[in-house]
Scaffold this motif. Structure first.
Motif: not given
Length: 381
Positions: A2, A6, A30, A32, A43, A45, A78
């Motif tokens: 990672y 991240t 996760t 992105d 990000f 998450c 999220k």
């Protein structure tokens, strides 16, 4: 492996969010990256959807659905983790106009009105925000009258916020100062660095140098100073990626638009804020020629903006008939567009990467659009 950021984003979620987040391993979260902005590191998450009390298990419908379920019985599935600053703006974002404390206060007001996502958890150097399923319209769609009619009332609502920032910004004086500094830099700039370039960098550089050293942007300053402007709580970065439209496949009202990235907010002339919105929209729309940017679209925007302003501003005695009318606001926006275009050019020159092709092209595009509108609106100058 990672990346450093991240792992930080995962750890932040694990340590600061409640419920199932605390019991997850980093591998179960996760991440992105969001790549549309340059001011901060962002990000998305996500954690698995909890379907029973036995622990987090993703449901089949959750995995197969195009749009993941955003909440379960434990809260947000999220979130958006935001670290202030980037490689472009420096750690903490050296260009932001409000303090971290002001930013949180502004976002609390906006989210209470449904104008922005909620802040879930602030932390030193950033924050965790609510994730909103949304779309960003490309410039050629955002500039369509039907969408301008949605955006205009929302900006009017933003402008109606009764918030006083700690710092004031005299953009006219800043522009003058930056132009003088840019002139000094250009006087000693070594053109030979472009000698080996196969592109037209040298030609672009000389065009920028002429514009700056001859102070062609100063043409509008006297009109800018002599015109009465309305000062409002302004966003100052109303680019298309900061306007979140509701996703069409989810339940919503057509005008459920949210405004994000408020770190450049300031008490400023509304014409500059609105002018910057239009000039950045024009510059980003590569599908049209300058002649296709119609004044009629601005007139539609002005009508929708004022209709909303009249509904709101009467609550705080904010209506001034002398300037809160179509003709005057259109003039404010004309000057704002010209000011927003020329303001960035000396700033670009002072940037460390000024000699890059992208930076030169951006500056010349601004010069060309500025020249176009000066000719079109010569009667106001």
């Amino acid at each position: 492996m990672y990346s450093e950021w991240t792992v930080k984003a995962k750890s932040i979620c694990q340590s600061l969010l409640s419920g199932p987040w605390k019991n997850l391993s980093l591998d179960e979260i996760t991440v992105d990256p969001i790549t549309t902005g340059r001011s901060n590191r962002l990000f998305i998450c996500s954690r698995p959807l909890v379907t029973s009390l036995n622990g987090p298990k993703p449901s089949k419908s959750h995995e197969e659905s195009i749009f993941e379920q955003l909440k379960d019985e434990y809260g947000d599935v999220k979130v958006v983790v935001r670290f202030y600053g980037s490689d472009y703006t420096g750690e903490g974002n050296r260009y932001k106009c409000v303090t971290d404390e002001e930013e949180l206060e502004i976002l609390a007001i906006l989210s209470s009105k449904g104008l922005s996502p909620r802040v879930l958890v602030p932390f030193t150097g950033g924050r965790i925000d609510e994730y909103v399923e949304s779309i960003i319209l490309p410039p050629n769609r955002l500039s369509q009258p039907t969408n301008l009619m949605i955006v205009a009332p929302k900006i009017a609502q933003y402008h109606s916020l009764q918030f006083r920032c700690q710092r004031d910004h005299d953009l006219v004086q800043i522009y003058r100062d930056n132009t003088e500094k840019a002139c000094e830099k250009l006087e000693t700039f070594d053109e030979s660095i472009f000698a080996g370039c196969s592109d037209n960098s040298l030609e672009l550089f000389r065009k920028v140098k002429t514009f700056i050293t001859q102070k062609l942007g100063f043409r509008i300053l006297s009109k800018m100073i002599s015109t009465q402007h309305k000062r409002v709580f302004s966003h100052m970065d109303l680019i298309n990626s900061n306007l979140l439209f509701p996703h069409p496949h989810l339940p919503h009202n057509p005008d459920d638009l949210m405004i994000i990235d408020v770190e450049n907010s300031q008490n400023q002339f509304r014409g500059i804020d609105l002018g910057k919105f239009f000039c950045e929209l024009y510059l980003a729309d590569e599908t049209k020629k300058f002649s296709s940017f119609y004044d009629s679209d601005i007139h539609i925007f002005v009508d929708c903006y004022l209709n909303q302003w009249f509904k709101i501003a009467s609550q705080f005695n904010g209506i001034d008939p002398e300037i809160d009318n179509h003709e005057h606001l259109f003039l404010e926006m004309q000057l704002g567009i010209l000011m927003a275009l020329t303001f960035v050019i000396p700033w670009n020159v002072l940037h460390p990467n000024f000699d890059s092709l992208d930076m030169l092209q951006n500056s010349v595009s601004r010069i060309d659009l500025y020249t176009h509108f000066c000719e079109r609106w010569s009667q106001i100058l």
